[in-house]
Design a protein around this motif. Structure first.
Motif, PDB file in Angstrom:
ATOM      1  N   UNK A 167       0.835  -1.208   0.000  1.00  0.00           N
ATOM      2  CA  UNK A 167       0.000   0.000   0.000  1.00  0.00           C
ATOM      3  C   UNK A 167       0.868   1.257   0.000  1.00  0.00           C
ATOM      4  N   UNK A 168       1.959   1.234   0.750  1.00  0.00           N
ATOM      5  CA  UNK A 168       2.876   2.375   0.758  1.00  0.00           C
ATOM      6  C   UNK A 168       3.452   2.612  -0.633  1.00  0.00           C
ATOM      7  N   UNK A 169       3.822   1.526  -1.304  1.00  0.00           N
ATOM      8  CA  UNK A 169       4.407   1.641  -2.631  1.00  0.00           C
ATOM      9  C   UNK A 169       3.406   2.229  -3.638  1.00  0.00           C
ATOM     10  N   UNK A 170       2.190   1.672  -3.661  1.00  0.00           N
ATOM     11  CA  UNK A 170       1.182   2.148  -4.608  1.00  0.00           C
ATOM     12  C   UNK A 170       0.775   3.593  -4.309  1.00  0.00           C
ATOM     13  N   UNK A 202       7.306  11.756  -1.730  1.00  0.00           N
ATOM     14  CA  UNK A 202       8.509  11.578  -0.917  1.00  0.00           C
ATOM     15  C   UNK A 202       8.162  10.986   0.445  1.00  0.00           C
ATOM     16  N   UNK A 203       7.078  11.497   1.045  1.00  0.00           N
ATOM     17  CA  UNK A 203       6.680  10.987   2.371  1.00  0.00           C
ATOM     18  C   UNK A 203       6.428   9.487   2.341  1.00  0.00           C
ATOM     19  N   UNK A 204       5.709   9.017   1.318  1.00  0.00           N
ATOM     20  CA  UNK A 204       5.332   7.601   1.290  1.00  0.00           C
ATOM     21  C   UNK A 204       6.462   6.714   0.777  1.00  0.00           C
ATOM     22  N   UNK A 212      14.273  11.057  -6.529  1.00  0.00           N
ATOM     23  CA  UNK A 212      13.658  11.876  -7.580  1.00  0.00           C
ATOM     24  C   UNK A 212      12.637  12.836  -6.995  1.00  0.00           C
ATOM     25  N   UNK A 213      11.838  12.357  -6.046  1.00  0.00           N
ATOM     26  CA  UNK A 213      10.844  13.236  -5.416  1.00  0.00           C
ATOM     27  C   UNK A 213      11.532  14.381  -4.678  1.00  0.00           C
TER      28      UNK A 213
END
Length: 362
Positions: free
Chosen positions: A75-78, A93-95, A115-116
């Motif tokens: 879920x964090x990745x998506x 960036x946060x996730x 990148x973020x």
């Protein structure tokens, strides 16, 4: 009939409805209303929404899931990827950072995180993240990305100096590092230095097709059709059916010469091999435009733009609408092209040329 409270059975039922997305959505919503803690089904539902290109609703579902299970790695990745797709780099960036904390070995997420950070001007944090990738399959990508961060943060000379410290593990990587230096020089407007760099490497590696292709592309920028064609003919001798080589030479002949028959043959050969490629579709549109078939040109150009929202393709579409006398749609596409890439040289030149002609007529 499934047990109304059995989440696993509900997941199977959702899969069994494949092909009927409305029924899947209705069933998932109903089940989740009754069972808000059903995290597995919520993830399944979010993935379905992503496949259906309903990103906003998918993001809402993932955020609910993360309220229930804050360390759910998938879920964090998506969630991070959806924020990135929206160009919301602060939240991305946060996730990604949370994802890396949960899955420390996920170097791909480190690249996304860097990148973020870069997109939001947090260059020191981007460098720190990239420096933490010190081995494994993502190392070379991290090194190349580091060069881009250094270029943006500290200038071209610093970026070039960093690239020159890298060696690469194989011939492909070493060629890529030369190309990265070439592109960095081009971004700085130093086309002659970029050309000299690739020339020098080709003297050492005359069989290197990657470098030869890049030199051919630079020859177009230098308006040297003879040098471009010489390199492209060598590449086509080695790979006569390569669609990109055929398309590149065909398009160059189309715009830089009066050899329409040769251009047509090359572009059509490329199109036969890769009919869905946006750059080849763009060339097909340009060919039909040159042949005076404006509606046919638009057909190919609009297909190209659907595949790739590229500023130059938008410029070509605007040019066709200008030729058709549709000034309103022409301006819409040129404004869209400016929004995509306001610094695109071809976009700027096209607008200046046609709007200048329009003013002269007025």
């Amino acid at each position: 009939q499934i047990d109304p409270g059995n989440e696993k059975a509900a997941g199977y039922k959702l899969l069994a409805m494949e092909g009927n997305s409305d029924a899947q959505i209705s069933f998932a919503r109903s089940f989740l209303d009754d069972h808000p803690e059903a995290n597995e089904l919520r993830m399944q539902y979010a993935q379905l929404l992503i496949r259906l290109e309903q990103g906003e609703e998918a993001l809402e579902q993932l955020l609910v899931l993360l309220d229930h299970d804050p360390e759910n790695a998938d879920a964090l990745n998506l969630t991070a990827l959806l924020y990135q797709a929206r160009e919301d780099y602060e939240n991305a960036a946060e996730y990604f950072k949370l994802r890396v904390a949960v899955v420390p070995g996920d170097d791909r997420s480190r690249l996304y995180l860097a990148n973020a950070y870069q997109q939001t001007g947090r260059f020191d944090e981007a460098k720190s993240v990239l420096a933490s990738v010190n081995e494994g399959s993502e190392l070379f990508s991290a090194q190349r990305q580091m060069a881009l961060v250094i270029e943006e943060a500290d200038g071209v000379e610093a970026g070039l100096a960093y690239l020159q410290t890298l060696e690469g593990d194989n011939e492909a990587q070493r060629s890529q590092l030369i190309v990265d230096q070439e592109l960095m020089l081009q971004r700085a407007g130093r086309i002659d230095e970029a050309y000299a760099l690739v020339n020098a490497e080709l003297e050492k590696q005359p069989e290197n097709d990657t470098l030869r292709y890049h030199r051919a592309l630079m020859s177009v920028q230098r308006e040297d059709l003879e040098a471009h064609e010489k390199d492209m003919r060598i590449l086509l001798e080695r790979s006569p059916d390569d669609p990109h080589y055929n398309n590149t030479l065909g398009y160059t002949l189309l715009v830089m010469s009066d050899r329409l028959g040769e251009a047509k043959k090359l572009i059509n050969k490329a199109f036969t091999s890769k009919p869905d490629d946006p750059y080849i579709l763009d060339s097909k549109g340009g060919l039909e435009y040159k042949l005076g078939k404006l509606d046919r040109a638009l057909e190919f150009l609009l297909m190209a733009f659907q595949q790739d929202n590229d500023a130059e393709i938008a410029a070509h579409i605007g040019e066709v609408f200008w030729k058709k006398g549709d000034r309103e749609t022409e301006k819409e596409f040129w404004q869209l092209g400016e929004k995509i890439d306001s610094q695109n040289g071809y976009m700027i030149e096209t607008m200046d040329r046609f709007l200048g002609e329009s003013s002269a007529v007025d």
